[in-house]
Design a protein around this motif. Structure first.
Motif, PDB file in Angstrom:
ATOM      1  N   ALA A 131       0.847  -1.195   0.000  1.00 26.24           N
ATOM      2  CA  ALA A 131       0.000   0.000   0.000  1.00 26.24           C
ATOM      3  C   ALA A 131       0.881   1.243   0.000  1.00 26.24           C
ATOM      4  N   MET A 132       0.920   1.923  -1.128  1.00 23.06           N
ATOM      5  CA  MET A 132       1.766   3.107  -1.298  1.00 23.06           C
ATOM      6  C   MET A 132       0.871   4.338  -1.343  1.00 23.06           C
ATOM      7  N   PRO A 133       0.938   5.212  -0.357  1.00 23.62           N
ATOM      8  CA  PRO A 133       0.083   6.407  -0.384  1.00 23.62           C
ATOM      9  C   PRO A 133       0.495   7.353  -1.503  1.00 23.62           C
ATOM     10  N   PRO A 134      -0.430   8.191  -1.973  1.00 28.11           N
ATOM     11  CA  PRO A 134      -0.049   9.199  -2.977  1.00 28.11           C
ATOM     12  C   PRO A 134       1.040  10.107  -2.430  1.00 28.11           C
ATOM     13  N   ILE A 135       1.928  10.548  -3.343  1.00 31.46           N
ATOM     14  CA  ILE A 135       3.012  11.453  -2.970  1.00 31.46           C
ATOM     15  C   ILE A 135       2.641  12.856  -3.429  1.00 31.46           C
ATOM     16  N   LEU A 136       2.720  13.817  -2.527  1.00 31.69           N
ATOM     17  CA  LEU A 136       2.424  15.206  -2.854  1.00 31.69           C
ATOM     18  C   LEU A 136       3.723  15.959  -3.120  1.00 31.69           C
ATOM     19  N   ILE A 137       3.802  16.603  -4.282  1.00 32.83           N
ATOM     20  CA  ILE A 137       4.975  17.400  -4.628  1.00 32.83           C
ATOM     21  C   ILE A 137       4.527  18.783  -5.085  1.00 32.83           C
ATOM     22  N   PRO A 138       5.411  19.783  -5.002  1.00 35.63           N
ATOM     23  CA  PRO A 138       5.012  21.145  -5.368  1.00 35.63           C
ATOM     24  C   PRO A 138       4.924  21.335  -6.878  1.00 35.63           C
TER      25      PRO A 138
ATOM     26  N   ASP B  26      21.113   6.887  18.126  1.00 37.43           N
ATOM     27  CA  ASP B  26      20.361   8.008  17.564  1.00 37.43           C
ATOM     28  C   ASP B  26      19.100   7.525  16.854  1.00 37.43           C
ATOM     29  N   ALA B  27      19.210   6.439  16.129  1.00 38.22           N
ATOM     30  CA  ALA B  27      18.039   5.924  15.416  1.00 38.22           C
ATOM     31  C   ALA B  27      16.995   5.372  16.379  1.00 38.22           C
ATOM     32  N   TRP B  28      17.446   4.741  17.459  1.00 40.08           N
ATOM     33  CA  TRP B  28      16.486   4.257  18.457  1.00 40.08           C
ATOM     34  C   TRP B  28      15.777   5.435  19.109  1.00 40.08           C
ATOM     35  N   ARG B  29      16.514   6.533  19.284  1.00 42.12           N
ATOM     36  CA  ARG B  29      15.899   7.748  19.855  1.00 42.12           C
ATOM     37  C   ARG B  29      14.878   8.355  18.901  1.00 42.12           C
ATOM     38  N   LEU B  30      15.223   8.471  17.639  1.00 45.26           N
ATOM     39  CA  LEU B  30      14.343   9.096  16.649  1.00 45.26           C
ATOM     40  C   LEU B  30      13.192   8.179  16.247  1.00 45.26           C
ATOM     41  N   ASN B  31      13.441   6.871  16.235  1.00 47.93           N
ATOM     42  CA  ASN B  31      12.385   5.872  16.070  1.00 47.93           C
ATOM     43  C   ASN B  31      11.509   6.133  14.839  1.00 47.93           C
ATOM     44  N   THR B  32      12.147   6.292  13.683  1.00 45.92           N
ATOM     45  CA  THR B  32      11.430   6.574  12.438  1.00 45.92           C
ATOM     46  C   THR B  32      11.945   5.650  11.335  1.00 45.92           C
ATOM     47  N   PRO B  33      11.136   4.722  10.847  1.00 47.23           N
ATOM     48  CA  PRO B  33      11.616   3.834   9.789  1.00 47.23           C
ATOM     49  C   PRO B  33      11.659   4.520   8.429  1.00 47.23           C
ATOM     50  N   SER B  34      12.462   3.977   7.538  1.00 45.20           N
ATOM     51  CA  SER B  34      12.338   4.290   6.117  1.00 45.20           C
ATOM     52  C   SER B  34      11.260   3.375   5.553  1.00 45.20           C
ATOM     53  N   LYS B  35      10.340   3.952   4.788  1.00 46.73           N
ATOM     54  CA  LYS B  35       9.152   3.185   4.410  1.00 46.73           C
ATOM     55  C   LYS B  35       8.571   3.711   3.108  1.00 46.73           C
ATOM     56  N   ASN B  36       8.087   2.804   2.284  1.00 43.96           N
ATOM     57  CA  ASN B  36       7.424   3.160   1.028  1.00 43.96           C
ATOM     58  C   ASN B  36       8.388   3.884   0.087  1.00 43.96           C
ATOM     59  N   ILE B  37       9.374   3.136  -0.387  1.00 47.26           N
ATOM     60  CA  ILE B  37      10.418   3.694  -1.260  1.00 47.26           C
ATOM     61  C   ILE B  37      10.432   2.897  -2.558  1.00 47.26           C
ATOM     62  N   VAL B  38      10.261   3.585  -3.671  1.00 49.23           N
ATOM     63  CA  VAL B  38      10.197   2.946  -4.990  1.00 49.23           C
ATOM     64  C   VAL B  38      11.292   3.507  -5.881  1.00 49.23           C
ATOM     65  N   MET B  39      12.056   2.609  -6.480  1.00 49.04           N
ATOM     66  CA  MET B  39      13.068   2.956  -7.482  1.00 49.04           C
ATOM     67  C   MET B  39      12.680   2.226  -8.762  1.00 49.04           C
ATOM     68  N   ARG B  40      12.495   2.950  -9.847  1.00 53.43           N
ATOM     69  CA  ARG B  40      12.061   2.295 -11.078  1.00 53.43           C
ATOM     70  C   ARG B  40      12.647   2.993 -12.314  1.00 53.43           C
ATOM     71  N   ASN B  41      12.813   2.196 -13.361  1.00 51.94           N
ATOM     72  CA  ASN B  41      13.220   2.705 -14.675  1.00 51.94           C
ATOM     73  C   ASN B  41      14.543   3.468 -14.627  1.00 51.94           C
TER      74      ASN B  41
ATOM     75  N   ILE C 299      13.531  -0.633   8.171  1.00 48.36           N
ATOM     76  CA  ILE C 299      13.291  -0.363   6.742  1.00 48.36           C
ATOM     77  C   ILE C 299      12.230  -1.329   6.250  1.00 48.36           C
ATOM     78  N   GLU C 300      11.193  -0.792   5.609  1.00 43.37           N
ATOM     79  CA  GLU C 300      10.138  -1.662   5.093  1.00 43.37           C
ATOM     80  C   GLU C 300       9.524  -1.064   3.827  1.00 43.37           C
ATOM     81  N   ASN C 301       8.959  -1.948   3.024  1.00 42.91           N
ATOM     82  CA  ASN C 301       8.269  -1.550   1.801  1.00 42.91           C
ATOM     83  C   ASN C 301       9.209  -0.812   0.838  1.00 42.91           C
ATOM     84  N   VAL C 302      10.105  -1.579   0.234  1.00 47.39           N
ATOM     85  CA  VAL C 302      11.005  -1.061  -0.794  1.00 47.39           C
ATOM     86  C   VAL C 302      10.748  -1.848  -2.069  1.00 47.39           C
ATOM     87  N   PHE C 303      10.611  -1.163  -3.198  1.00 49.27           N
ATOM     88  CA  PHE C 303      10.310  -1.794  -4.484  1.00 49.27           C
ATOM     89  C   PHE C 303      11.266  -1.254  -5.537  1.00 49.27           C
TER      90      PHE C 303
END
Length: 468
Positions: free
Chosen positions: A42-49, A294-309, A329-333
């Protein structure tokens, strides 16, 4: 897009002086567009300017001169201030070579480097002071500013068919890692271990020589980078850190220096990297999520990352996971990416790629890796394999200091399919700990014409499927 007159620029600065501070959020005038990404999760829409209707602020209107680094640096900063104060704006770098020092973003600003334009960044460390809140290999610190730096910004972009280039005169000397540098790494690690505030971790003193990233988006939202070319880098090339909704597309990177990864999404979420060309001295893409305390303190995973083409001309790995992954780290495609070099240096590329997917960690990291998908990949000659997992990767840290806290990394859900390789050392090599076996690995339709060693080696793996 409209171009503001000098009088309008002056009036804008008079009306809204309180808005020109940091990346404070303004009443949003920047339009946004939504990118929907297909992925096996499940990849949420990405908002860009969207800056298509935003006014232009040309740096020459603010005093930029090609031969004058000081004036151009000030002009770029002034144009960014004006664009930010207007609520949205495009800072335009016209054709030509422009010497500059650091560039600091503000919200609702697009830096547009025109076709035929080059921003040539200073090689002098003093030009990247005072120190800013940044990172070194997963540990937060105060260090030299990244060449392009955005902190707590939203709705920002780097666009255009121009070039960003780093002078390496000093940085390449800093590529070496003499004892003072190693001592500084130990000191920084101990500062994090003892929970010293980041503001008190100044790494610009003495001979620490911690090189800055080329581009860092630090705690940012709604980021777009497109069409730009980047050449050379002191350290990691592009570093989205603790950022959300990031699109990097159609960029070309050539950086063969030490630690010159292409893109390092770290503790970042909803990231799309597409239609890019990477020619690297290190990994093409390396997904990270911080180091140890530091990562245990910040407690923020990398998630929903897509590399294509994407195409990879040179580099260590096509996709690396870790070794800084303590936040998870989860959900990498990775889909439809191709290593197109010869792999033997004959075409001007220094080394073959090592692995297509490399998951690396160690007993100090903790964190987790799960739900990684790689499909529709081709390569010529690679020095490693299609999949490599190593759980004892410590590099120089093995002898720098002991293990203070032992936390193993849970790894599960590695799925690779439809891959073609001419030659590799092996197909799959997984070396896991008996206490934390790797779980749920599938290799489907993997064709390697020639392997130099045993094709498949697995140690402490549960749930392994390999089908032609």
């Amino acid at each position: 897009m409209p171009h503001l007159s000098r009088r309008q620029l002056v009036m804008t600065s008079l009306i809204s002086p309180f808005l020109i501070s940091g990346c404070a959020t303004l009443p949003r005038l920047t339009k946004q567009m939504q990118i929907q990404v297909d992925a096996p999760f499940a990849m949420p829409p990405i908002l860009i300017p969207d800056f298509s209707d935003a006014p232009h602020f040309v740096i020459t209107d603010f005093g930029a001169l090609q031969e004058d680094q000081a004036k151009t640096t000030v002009a770029i900063a002034s144009a960014i201030d004006a664009a930010h104060a207007a609520g949205a704006g495009v800072v335009v770098v016209p054709e030509g070579t422009w010497l500059t020092g650091k560039i600091h973003f503000k919200s609702n600003v697009c830096l547009h480097v025109s076709k035929g334009a080059t921003l040539l960044f200073s090689e002098q460390p003093a030009d990247y002071l005072p120190a800013v809140h940044t990172t070194w290999e997963g540990i937060e610190c105060m260090n030299y500013s990244p060449l392009i730096y955005a902190y707590q910004c939203e709705n920002i972009a780097i666009t255009g068919e121009g070039r960003l280039k780093a002078r390496l005169d000093v940085w390449k000397v800093w590529y070496a890692r003499p004892k003072p540098h190693m001592d500084a790494l130990v000191a920084l690690y101990n500062l994090a271990y003892t929970n010293v505030p980041v503001a008190d971790r100044d790494m610009t003193r003495g001979e620490a020589n911690l090189r800055p990233q080329f581009v860092q988006f630090n705690r940012c939202r709604n980021v777009l980078v497109e069409d730009i070319s980047i050449e050379d880098s002191p350290f990691w090339v592009m570093h989205p850190y603790l950022s959300q909704d990031v699109v990097i597309r159609r960029i070309k990177v050539r950086a063969h220096g030490h630690n010159n990864d292409g893109v390092d999404p770290e503790m970042s979420q909803n990231v799309l990297i597409e239609d890019c060309v990477f020619d690297q001295g290190d990994d093409a893409i390396s997904v990270k999520s911080g180091r140890d305390m530091d990562a245990w303190r910040l407690n923020t995973p990398s998630k929903n990352i897509v590399m294509r083409n994407c195409r990879i001309l040179n580099g260590h790995q096509l996709m690396a996971i870790g070794s800084e992954l303590s936040g998870g780290i989860e959900n990498v495609f990775v889909d439809n990416c191709h290593f197109v070099g010869s792999g033997d240096g004959a075409d001007g590329h220094a080394v073959p790629i090592s692995n297509l997917l490399f998951v690396k960690t160690n007993e100090r990291r903790g964190g987790y890796v799960k739900n990684i998908h790689v499909s529709n990949i081709s390569a010529t000659k690679i020095a490693g394999g299609v999949l490599s997992v190593e759980t004892d990767v410590l590099y120089q840290w093995r002898n720098l200091m002991p293990t203070y806290v032992r936390k193993l990394t849970a790894i599960e859900g590695l799925h690779l399919s439809h891959i073609r390789v001419n030659e590799a050392a092996f197909v799959c090599q997984i070396k896991a700990e008996a206490e934390a076996p790797v779980r749920n690995v599938s290799l489907k339709d993997i064709q390697v014409q020639k392997t130099l060693h045993t094709p498949v080696v697995t140690e402490n793996v549960e749930g392994f499927i390999h089908t032609d």
